[in-house]
Motif scaffolding. Structure first.
Motif, PDB file in Angstrom:
ATOM      1  N   LEU A 184       0.819  -1.206   0.000  1.00  0.00           N
ATOM      2  CA  LEU A 184       0.000   0.000   0.000  1.00  0.00           C
ATOM      3  C   LEU A 184       0.856   1.260   0.000  1.00  0.00           C
ATOM      4  O   LEU A 184       0.589   2.206  -0.755  1.00  0.00           O
ATOM      5  N   ILE A 185       1.894   1.276   0.839  1.00  0.00           N
ATOM      6  CA  ILE A 185       2.786   2.448   0.890  1.00  0.00           C
ATOM      7  C   ILE A 185       3.457   2.659  -0.463  1.00  0.00           C
ATOM      8  O   ILE A 185       3.549   3.773  -0.973  1.00  0.00           O
ATOM      9  N   CYS A 186       3.932   1.560  -1.065  1.00  0.00           N
ATOM     10  CA  CYS A 186       4.593   1.652  -2.371  1.00  0.00           C
ATOM     11  C   CYS A 186       3.623   2.158  -3.431  1.00  0.00           C
ATOM     12  O   CYS A 186       3.967   3.017  -4.241  1.00  0.00           O
ATOM     13  N   ALA A 236      10.842   2.263  -4.696  1.00  0.00           N
ATOM     14  CA  ALA A 236      11.416   0.933  -4.472  1.00  0.00           C
ATOM     15  C   ALA A 236      12.770   1.028  -3.780  1.00  0.00           C
ATOM     16  O   ALA A 236      13.081   0.224  -2.891  1.00  0.00           O
ATOM     17  N   ALA A 237      13.576   2.016  -4.189  1.00  0.00           N
ATOM     18  CA  ALA A 237      14.897   2.186  -3.569  1.00  0.00           C
ATOM     19  C   ALA A 237      14.790   2.501  -2.087  1.00  0.00           C
ATOM     20  O   ALA A 237      15.656   2.117  -1.293  1.00  0.00           O
ATOM     21  N   ILE A 273       5.427  -5.259  -7.735  1.00  0.00           N
ATOM     22  CA  ILE A 273       4.122  -5.283  -8.413  1.00  0.00           C
ATOM     23  C   ILE A 273       3.334  -4.012  -8.100  1.00  0.00           C
ATOM     24  O   ILE A 273       2.722  -3.404  -8.978  1.00  0.00           O
ATOM     25  N   ALA A 274       3.364  -3.607  -6.829  1.00  0.00           N
ATOM     26  CA  ALA A 274       2.642  -2.394  -6.433  1.00  0.00           C
ATOM     27  C   ALA A 274       3.187  -1.165  -7.160  1.00  0.00           C
ATOM     28  O   ALA A 274       2.425  -0.282  -7.568  1.00  0.00           O
ATOM     29  N   ALA A 275       4.515  -1.123  -7.349  1.00  0.00           N
ATOM     30  CA  ALA A 275       5.124   0.008  -8.052  1.00  0.00           C
ATOM     31  C   ALA A 275       4.638   0.079  -9.504  1.00  0.00           C
ATOM     32  O   ALA A 275       4.340   1.164 -10.017  1.00  0.00           O
ATOM     33  N   LEU A 314      -6.724  -4.247  -9.459  1.00  0.00           N
ATOM     34  CA  LEU A 314      -6.799  -5.640  -9.927  1.00  0.00           C
ATOM     35  C   LEU A 314      -5.407  -6.258 -10.028  1.00  0.00           C
ATOM     36  O   LEU A 314      -5.202  -7.431  -9.675  1.00  0.00           O
ATOM     37  N   SER A 315      -4.456  -5.484 -10.521  1.00  0.00           N
ATOM     38  CA  SER A 315      -3.081  -5.954 -10.654  1.00  0.00           C
ATOM     39  C   SER A 315      -2.502  -6.358  -9.294  1.00  0.00           C
ATOM     40  O   SER A 315      -1.866  -7.412  -9.159  1.00  0.00           O
ATOM     41  N   MET A 316      -2.742  -5.531  -8.279  1.00  0.00           N
ATOM     42  CA  MET A 316      -2.223  -5.837  -6.948  1.00  0.00           C
ATOM     43  C   MET A 316      -2.930  -7.043  -6.331  1.00  0.00           C
ATOM     44  O   MET A 316      -2.295  -7.907  -5.734  1.00  0.00           O
TER      45      MET A 316
END
Length: 501
Positions: free
Chosen positions: A396-398, A411-412, A444-446, A483-485
């Motif tokens: 969620l944070i990402c 991501a870094a 995936i979230a990114a 949906l992706s997440m």
């Protein structure tokens, strides 16, 4: 780096839009205020007594790493300067104030604690993951120089015929495929250029133009999840999963594609159904014409053969024993020796992304090498946290951050922290599939963050065509992203519990 790509005018429009948004004259006071806030918070953390952090055994060097980490986080979120510039600042600050090559009177190990190795900090720019990035850029440059990308697109789109909805599906699938191996910015620019004659055929009062324009960023964002080189967050996740001095999980290129490629394919078909339903075509057929010829010379055949060999070696890394980082340098040396690329082509490599990622790696190195990670793990009871909470919070944070700042920067920041947390939790993550579920979930979230024109370069490129309104992009981006997440996290959980990761 994109002047050799088709659609360079769109890339230029994107950069102009970004520059205008970031450096608008009316935002001068705002940027200055943000910079002052960042400096004040950083200095506050830098100067506080070490015992005020609640971390047992905290040294001055570790405190400085905390301050530099906070500086990077705030600079990336506020976008006071470019992301890569912040990364360079991070590396230099760590060298000057936390390393054994730092300012003498500020880096006395007897007073500030164990210092970081300056060689270790500088080595983050030559991390094996950086070689993977460079190999991907080189393949893309060579494919574009020889016309291979345009010819492949033309050949692959031909079987989809003339029906508008099938042409839409073709653009989604081909864009997704290309973005697995080529920069999603370059892919989006190229495919949007190919769509230009299609836009002219579709009636302006219908929604077909919107459907076609939206298909490119959606497919480019989703397609990047398919391979470790598809998007920087994937490669960053792979670094922390495979780090010999860290998790050392040995996740291979082929293993990644084994579960991510089917996910991308399913998501692309779902996206096709959603887009054609939400933005129906009033014209049922379109004539697809794509310009571009393959240069039939020695260089072209070298590129074709090398590209195929490279992909096969990536997929068979477990069989050959050659890891994906080493394989990435094979096309580099082949193209250099055969003259496919020259010194001017090296200027086309996206060095800003590489510096951006290297700064993130430097932060991760500082957290671990300074002992800060180990101290934090002892002080914070990560073992008491529910595994599912770690997964959901990380994702969620990402997702939220990646909609507003670079997904590479997000991501870094998150990967080294989550790698530490997951390492501390050990077997307690087994119910959700272990550490890979969490770190790949963040990647995936990114890639799922595509709500705004500023969320990703492909979104911005589509918006720059003036065919897409922000409300339409936000609507489809939110639905596809969620949906992706959901599907991605579900697949990771299933793969993890079956011990297939």
């Amino acid at each position: 780096m994109f002047h050799i790509y088709k659609g360079y005018d769109l890339v230029e429009a994107y950069h102009s839009m970004r520059h205008a948004r970031r450096f608008h004259p009316t935002d001068g006071f705002k940027k200055t205020a943000q910079a002052v806030i960042v400096v004040i918070i950083t200095l506050l953390l830098w100067c506080l007594p070490t015992d005020s952090f609640g971390i047992e055994g905290l040294t001055v060097v570790q405190q400085r790493v905390i301050a530099i980490f906070t500086f990077a986080t705030l600079m990336w979120i506020f976008e006071v300067v470019s992301s890569w510039a912040t990364s360079v600042a991070v590396i230099v600050l760590m060298l000057l104030f936390t390393s054994d090559s730092g300012i003498k009177w500020m880096c006395n190990p007897d007073e500030v604690g164990a210092l970081l190795s300056y060689k270790g900090i500088m080595a983050t720019f030559a991390d094996p993951v950086i070689m993977l990035f460079i190999g991907g850029f080189i393949l893309a440059i060579a494919a574009t120089k020889t016309g291979l990308d345009a010819v492949l697109a033309k050949s692959l789109l031909k079987p989809f015929g003339r029906r508008s909805e099938m042409v839409l599906l073709g653009f989604l699938l081909i864009t997704g495929l290309f973005s697995m191996f080529v920069s999603n910015t370059a892919t989006a620019a190229m495919m949007l250029t190919f769509l230009t004659p299609v836009f002219r055929q579709l009636p302006p009062e219908g929604k077909g133009r919107i459907a076609m324009a939206l298909s490119i960023p959606v497919a480019a964002n989703l397609g990047g999840m398919g391979t470790p080189i598809g998007t920087p967050p994937n490669t960053i996740a792979l670094k922390y999963l495979n780090d010999p001095e860290g998790l050392n999980m040995g996740l291979g290129f082929g293993q990644w594609m084994m579960f991510m490629f089917p996910l991308v394919l399913v998501l692309l078909f779902i996206s096709w159904w959603l887009i054609k339903t939400m933005f129906p075509f009033t014209q049922k057929t379109v004539e697809l014409k794509i310009d571009g010829e393959l240069k039939r010379d020695f260089h072209t055949y070298v590129v074709m053969i090398t590209f195929c060999v490279t992909v096969v070696l990536w997929l068979l890394d477990r069989v050959t024993g050659i890891n994906s980082y080493t394989v990435a340098l094979i096309p580099f040396v082949v193209f250099a020796l055969t003259g496919v690329i020259n010194k001017r082509d090296l200027e086309q490599i996206n060095w800003s992304v590489i510096w951006m990622v290297a700064g993130g790696f430097a932060l991760g190195y500082g957290l671990n090498a300074s002992g800060l990670a180990a101290n934090a793990v002892k002080s914070i009871p990560f073992g008491d946290f529910p595994p599912l909470l770690i997964l959901l919070l990380g994702g969620l944070i990402c997702y939220v951050l990646s909609n507003f700042i670079s997904n590479s920067a997000t991501a870094a920041l998150l990967m080294p922290i989550l790698a530490i947390v997951c390492g501390a939790m050990g077997d307690k993550l087994a119910p959700i599939g272990g550490t890979p579920t969490v770190l790949i979930g963040v990647a995936i979230a990114a890639s799922s963050a595509m709500v705004l024109p500023i969320s990703t370069p492909p979104n911005a490129l589509a918006y720059a065509t003036n065919l897409v309104q922000q409300k339409d992009m936000s609507r489809i981006g939110l639905i596809v992203g969620v949906l992706s997440m959901v599907l991605g996290f579900g697949l990771l959980y299933l793969m993890g519990t079956l011990h297939l990761l």
